[in-house]
Design an enzyme around this catalytic site. Structure first.
Site, mmCIF file in Angstrom:
data_model
loop_
_atom_site.group_PDB
_atom_site.id
_atom_site.type_symbol
_atom_site.label_atom_id
_atom_site.label_comp_id
_atom_site.label_asym_id
_atom_site.label_seq_id
_atom_site.Cartn_x
_atom_site.Cartn_y
_atom_site.Cartn_z
ATOM 1 N N TYR A 141 0.822 -1.211 0.000
ATOM 2 C CA TYR A 141 0.000 0.000 0.000
ATOM 3 C C TYR A 141 0.864 1.272 0.000
ATOM 4 C CZ TYR A 141 -4.041 -2.936 1.159
ATOM 5 O OH TYR A 141 -5.026 -3.883 1.147
ATOM 6 N N LYS A 186 3.208 -15.333 2.635
ATOM 7 C CA LYS A 186 3.117 -16.078 1.371
ATOM 8 C C LYS A 186 4.561 -16.428 0.991
ATOM 9 C CE LYS A 186 0.768 -17.537 -2.291
ATOM 10 N NZ LYS A 186 -0.043 -18.759 -2.203
ATOM 11 N N ASP A 218 -3.237 -18.033 1.874
ATOM 12 C CA ASP A 218 -4.381 -18.668 1.211
ATOM 13 C C ASP A 218 -5.010 -19.738 2.099
ATOM 14 O OD1 ASP A 218 -1.892 -19.761 0.794
ATOM 15 O OD2 ASP A 218 -2.205 -20.301 -1.294
ATOM 16 N N ASP A 242 -5.476 -6.642 5.881
ATOM 17 C CA ASP A 242 -6.651 -5.894 5.439
ATOM 18 C C ASP A 242 -7.742 -6.864 4.993
ATOM 19 O OD1 ASP A 242 -8.282 -3.869 4.627
ATOM 20 O OD2 ASP A 242 -7.111 -3.292 2.873
ATOM 21 N N ASP A 246 -11.221 -8.344 7.340
ATOM 22 C CA ASP A 246 -12.588 -8.163 6.839
ATOM 23 C C ASP A 246 -13.319 -9.501 6.776
ATOM 24 O OD1 ASP A 246 -12.520 -5.452 6.635
ATOM 25 O OD2 ASP A 246 -13.272 -5.403 4.570
#
Ligand SMILES: NC(=O)c1ccc[n+]([C@@H]2O[C@H](COP(=O)([O-])OP(=O)(O)OC[C@H]3O[C@@H](n4cnc5c(N)ncnc54)[C@H](O)[C@@H]3O)[C@@H](O)[C@H]2O)c1
Length: 354
Positions: A141, A186, A218, A242, A246
């Site tokens: 980001y 990851k 994942d 993020d 959620d």
């Protein structure tokens, strides 16, 4: 103790839920003999309307002088023109940067009475009590960005220091809980994740009493839905956090229930419910105030060092969840004000019993 608390009501239901949080903090101060002062300042759409800036200079100055910050929510259709150059959410990003907060902490605990509202079957959500810690200042980001007619890039960068401070935070928190950290990355694909994993492994050596497990992002996304009760503290980088937070937020059954804290910087911590400004129910006293009230409890614990007072507020919320008339999102028909009143009464009863 004395503390100066900046209150940022913001937009939509923000002012309604923020005033519930303030009412609870005022009562805690009175009951336990503390002196809290509250100063309201503008942020988000409200600040754009009044000052042309989503984080005006008056608010910035107040934030830098505060001991803790309680935020409602920002945003709404009035300020969502995609061509606008100033947007409410810019106020949040500017505030995080100003305060240097690098750890976003989101506890998720399922109460038996509201478990039926979760999209998961009750047997899957039984015993869920976990905390996400999302790194807030680094990663893709904030990396360099390029865009041409034919391609675009977003750079993902992490330093050892950025990883280490947030991972340490996770281990310290795990020590006060079930002593398990799940570090999500990851590492089978990304170099930043391989660095993340090696730093997490090195930090773990300083916490022999805490178990560390590594999990690929994942498979974490799947396990959150299939066995969420197996987790204690989950720490991860900005973008993975993020998305996963959620995903996790819907498990509680309502967005209105969950609190959050953004902490770790040299300045004050920011405490806010995870939900947005809910323009569809704003101004109708339909907003669930419990996420903000639980955020106020986090403020007492993390920024003011008042764990007993925080525990009283949390116990009061548990009591209301167990016995009270709840807001519409939780299947009841109580107003924001009535639920807040019920928490205040329960706080009094718990404080007397304590
Ligand atoms: N940190 C923040 O301030 C923040 C976070 C997310 C979204 N937003 C902004 O909020 C605005 C609305 O976004 P959205 O609709 O996607 O998300 P939202 O969280 O505001 O609302 C989603 C749904 O949940 C309900 N809801 C949310 N909080 C509730 C509460 N306390 N009690 C009862 N019901 C509640 C709403 O009525 C709505 O149906 C947008 O402008 C968005 O950018 C702000």
């Amino acid at each position: 103790m004395r503390a100066s608390i900046v209150v940022l009501p913001g937009d939509g239901i923000g002012p309604e839920v923020a005033s519930a949080g303030v009412a609870v903090l005022r009562q805690v101060a009175e009951r336990f003999g503390h002196e809290f002062t509250f100063a309201e300042h503008a942020i988000g759409g409200d600040a754009i309307d009044r000052f042309g800036d989503p984080l005006p200079v008056q608010t910035r100055e107040a934030l830098l002088a505060a001991d803790a910050i309680l935020l409602g929510a920002v945003g709404g259709p009035k300020w969502s023109d995609p061509n606008a150059t100033v947007r409410p959410e810019q106020g949040l990003l500017a505030m995080r940067k100003l305060l240097g907060v690098f750890a976003n902490v989101r506890p998720l605990k399922l109460h038996p009475r509201t478990a039926a509202l979760s999209p998961l079957k009750p047997e899957r959500t039984k015993g869920v009590d976990l905390v996400f810690i999302r790194e807030l200042t680094g990663g893709i980001y904030f990396g360099a960005k390029t865009r041409s007619e034919t391609d675009a890039t977003d750079e993902c960068r992490y330093t050892v220091e950025e990883i280490e401070r947030v991972v340490r935070h996770a281990f310290e928190l795990a020590r006060t809980r079930k002593k398990k950290v799940t570090s999500v990355d990851k590492a089978n694909v990304l170099e930043t994740s391989r660095l993340w994993r090696s730093v997490a492994t090195r930090v773990a050596a300083d916490y022999p009493d805490v178990e560390l497990e590594h999990q690929l992002v994942d498979s974490m996304a799947m396990h959150l839905l299939t066995r969420p009760a197996d987790y204690d503290v989950i720490v991860t980088e900005n973008m993975f956090g993020d998305i996963l937070t959620d995903e996790a937020s819907v498990l509680a059954g309502s967005l209105g229930l969950s609190p959050s804290a953004s902490i770790g910087g040299p300045g004050a911590g920011v405490y806010e419910p995870i939900h947005g400004s809910a323009p569809d129910i704003a101004g109708q006293s339909l907003a669930n105030p419990l996420g903000t009230i639980l955020s106020a409890a986090m403020l007492l614990r993390h920024s003011l060092g008042l764990p007993d007072e925080a525990a009283v507020v949390e116990a009061a919320v548990d009591h209301v969840l167990e016995h009270g008339n709840l807001t519409r999102d939780l299947g009841g028909n109580a107003t924001t004000h009535a639920v807040t009143r019920a928490v205040l009464d329960a706080c009094n009863a718990k404080a007397e019993a304590a």
